[in-house]
Write an enzyme that holds these catalytic residues in place. Structure first.
Site, short mmCIF file in Angstrom:
data_model
loop_
_atom_site.label_atom_id
_atom_site.label_comp_id
_atom_site.label_asym_id
_atom_site.label_seq_id
_atom_site.Cartn_x
_atom_site.Cartn_y
_atom_site.Cartn_z
N ASP A 245 1.01 -1.06 0.05
CA ASP A 245 0.09 0.12 -0.05
C ASP A 245 1.07 1.32 0.01
O ASP A 245 2.07 1.22 0.30
CB ASP A 245 -0.75 -0.07 1.11
CG ASP A 245 -2.19 0.81 0.93
OD1 ASP A 245 -2.16 1.73 0.15
OD2 ASP A 245 -3.12 0.76 1.91
C1 BGC Z 1 -5.06 3.23 0.12
C2 BGC Z 1 -5.15 2.35 -1.03
C3 BGC Z 1 -5.05 3.00 -2.20
C4 BGC Z 1 -3.77 3.82 -2.14
C5 BGC Z 1 -3.44 4.68 -3.69
C6 BGC Z 1 -3.77 4.05 0.27
O1 BGC Z 1 -3.85 5.24 1.10
O2 BGC Z 1 -5.06 2.48 1.39
O3 BGC Z 1 -6.45 1.76 -0.80
O4 BGC Z 1 -4.85 2.05 -3.30
O5 BGC Z 1 -3.75 4.90 -1.04
O6 BGC Z 1 -4.30 5.76 -3.83
#
Ligand code: BGC
Length: 682
Positions: A245
């Site tokens: 993530d």
């Molecule tokens: C989130 C993800 C997301 C990523 C990119 C993160 O903060 O937890 O779900 O895909 O950001 O935006």
């Protein structure tokens, strides 16, 4: 580029031609053009839009990876896309075919935007009802989430993009989400939190997984060998790649050696630092090859070397069909929770007072955070109801800011519709399950003056309803997407007979929830104790004899159904044959005894023998059936060995214990009138 070779063979040929720099460049994203480029492709600036980007390798002909968010449509501020209802709404249909189509539409728009890795779906079991990302997921049952995940993934991947199952693992709260440690025993991990991911891998054949921000048992997800190596690779046989993530990577050597393939969105750990670790023999060349292979095999498998995405970030991917589909999902996901005294469906030509901010001024069509979508339009409840009410019916509006004034407006109308909402978002949990602001008072004030009061909930998860006994009707419309008001009107006026069911429990009081203690959520000193163990969601309500407000699986219709004649094809099995793939099949007869066509969701729960230490009963299978009025149809359900298995943490394996297993069939976790027994012998 020889397409007749297998993906693995092609990947290995390519790896043999790659330098260490070529390889490292595949293992992280880039967020800005490099000032001191390591090699030619390092110059490539990330294109506008995509939230994650791996530049192409021009020398070797490796295409770029373009990653975009979107749980309910293409995210990252993309224009000209469709805003679908929140996944929790789609899941409320209890219809895997609808989830497949949901994925297909999402995948088509992502591919049309040039996205080749779609960061969807989000499949964690909802453990904490206050969780700020409840709306992005499917609900509280591991088996149910797995069925929905596999369906949506297949839909997305049928259109070109590689899907991404997230967030792996125990991502069950937003409070302190970058550091929180989920302390959870192995049996619970295996029986509750892993199954959606197992289904994503085995049944969905998902290409990528995203490791989560949080820790599981003291170790960050993205460097946790137990979850990345033991569970994912050894047990589930996952062949795709794991990306972190955004900001969830915390080390170079541990992460690289314990199973993280790719850092997102930048190279802080998997760029120069990873190269240095390889040169210092702290991470082996073979490890690097393994990570690169996971990525390249998947890219070959999905044909990324053989075809280009359908468009680019500026492409308009909308269509009338997608607008229509967005409305269809909202209609299929809207749950009728209470309908007293024939309140619904509404008649044309009567007066209606629409009340509440979300009723007109600020429709609550979607949740907040990285899943946000720029909607092309949003039809407000007031607008949708107004159009459908026809010229004869007057539809007034009051924003509800002043409950006394709103009550005045309500008292003049035949029906009062109070549209209330929560502002759920990634990044924070709700402090409690109360409707925020003055919305409870507003409902009480309106209900006092109009006995035909309907409450429409635009929420992403459960809320407390202290007024539930004093209103005539309650509808959970979730975050319904761009067609909000049109879908709501179709359900309220009976053009669509509601057939959605709750994918999670609505509690009666703040204390009556599985995770009411602070040590459980949000945790103490950074640790959240999963002390409720297997008793997540309805399992806890049943195990503790707690009465929910609305149980898991519950939902009303404008018609009535009767279930009868549960017949089991065979009621004796050996543990061994069930472990080897045998399934138990049953048939139930369902009759539509009411006056309208409609659909029922038949739910089958399995009750383990008490010695197994399992919750009282657990969803083992379900099927949705559409019936004309008066019609009877058989519904066939089957349960495989998994529903009879428990995880033995001492032996680190699944086992099936001999004994008598209850088969309970009905229409919610609390309404299971049909019963039978399956006996399992050694
Ligand atoms: C989130 C993800 C997301 C990523 C990119 C993160 O903060 O937890 O779900 O895909 O950001 O935006």
């Amino acid at each position: 580029m020889n397409r007749s070779l297998s993906a693995k063979k092609r990947a290995n040929l390519l790896i043999a031609a790659m330098t260490l720099d070529d390889k490292i460049a595949m293992l992280h994203g880039v967020t800005a053009p490099k000032k001191k480029p390591a090699n030619a492709y390092d110059f490539a600036p990330p294109p506008v839009g995509y939230v994650g980007y791996v530049p192409p390798n021009l020398r070797l002909g490796i295409p770029a990876l373009t990653l975009a968010d979107g749980r309910a449509g293409v995210g990252n501020k993309a224009k000209d896309v469709t805003l679908l209802p929140a996944p929790i709404a789609a899941a409320s249909s209890w219809d895997p075919a609808l989830l497949h189509e949901f994925g297909r539409v999402l995948g088509e728009e992502e591919w049309g935007k040039g996205t080749n890795v779609a960061l969807s779906p989000s499949i964690d079991v909802v453990r904490v009802p206050e969780w700020g990302r409840t709306f992005e997921s499917y609900g509280e049952d591991p088996y149910f989430n797995g069925v929905m995940a596999a369906a949506e993934i297949q839909g997305i991947q049928s259109q070109g993009p590689i899907a991404n199952a997230n967030m792996y693992l125990t991502m069950n709260q937003e409070s302190d989400r970058f550091h929180e440690d989920s302390v959870v025993d192995e049996r619970t991990l295996q029986e509750i939190y892993l199954p959606p991911f197992a289904a994503a891998v085995r049944d969905g054949r998902v290409g990528t997984l995203m490791c989560a921000y949080v820790k599981t048992n003291g170790v960050y997800s993205c460097e946790n060998a137990q979850i990345l190596e033991d569970f994912l690779r050894k047990e589930l046989g996952f062949q795709g790649w794991v990306m972190s993530d955004w900001g969830a990577t915390h080390s170079t050597i541990d992460a690289a050696n314990n199973g993280l393939d790719q850092q997102m969105p930048d190279d802080s750990y998997f760029g120069a630092a990873l190269k240095a670790a390889v040169l210092a023999n702290r991470v082996s060349q073979a490890k690097i090859d393994e990570h690169v292979r996971h990525i390249l095999v998947t890219m070959f498998r999905f044909g990324l070397f053989d075809k280009a995405p359908g468009g680019n970030w500026m492409s308009n991917v909308r269509s009338p069909q997608h607008d229509e589909f967005s409305r269809h999902v909202a209609e299929q996901g809207t749950i009728l929770l209470k309908n007293a005294g024939g309140l619904l469906p509404l008649q044309q030509g009567t007066s209606i007072a629409v009340i509440g901010e979300a009723g007109k001024n600020q429709p609550k069509a979607e949740g907040g955070g990285s899943s946000g979508v720029v909607p092309p339009y949003v039809v407000s409840p007031w607008e949708g109801i107004g159009k459908r009410a026809g010229s004869g019916g007057a539809v007034s509006y009051d924003d509800g800011g002043d409950p006394a004034r709103a009550a005045q407006a309500a008292s003049n109308a035949h029906t009062a519709i109070v549209v209330v909402h929560t502002d759920e978002t990634e990044g924070s949990d709700r402090p409690n399950l109360q409707l925020p602001g003055n919305q409870d008072q507003l409902i009480e004030a309106v209900a006092k003056v109009n006995r035909r009061t309907l409450v429409v909930l635009d929420t992403g998860g459960p809320v407390l309803m202290p007024w539930a006994d004093r209103v005539a009707g309650i509808v959970e419309a979730w975050y319904p997407g761009q067609e909000d008001g049109n879908a709501l009107a179709a359900v309220l006026f009976g053009d669509v007979n509601p057939s959605a069911r709750l994918p999670l429990t609505f509690p009666r009081t703040a204390a009556a929830i599985p995770t009411s203690r602070k040590v459980q959520w949000p945790g103490v000193s950074g640790h959240s104790m999963y002390s409720e163990r297997l008793n997540v969601g309805y399992r806890w309500y049943d195990a503790t004899g707690t009465k929910p407000l609305f149980p898991f699986g519950f939902g009303l219709s404008y018609t009535k159904f009767q279930l009868s004649h549960l017949s089991i094809k065979r009621d004796r099995f050996s543990a061994e044959e069930l472990s080897n793939g045998a399934t138990a099949s049953m048939t139930i007869s369902v009759t539509n005894t009411g006056a309208r066509d409609g659909a029922e969701v038949v739910q089958l729960y399995v009750a383990h023998p008490a010695v197994n230490g399992e919750p009282p009963h657990q969803l083992g299978s379900f099927g949705k059936v559409w019936l004309r009025r008066g019609e009877t149809k058989p519904v066939n359900l089957s349960v495989d060995g998994r529903a009879f298995s428990i995880y033995d943490p001492a032996g680190h394996q699944w086992t099936i214990e001999p004994g008598a297993y209850g088969i309970l069939v009905g229409t919610s976790s609390r309404d299971l009138p049909l019963k039978a027994t399956i006996t399992i012998q050694k």
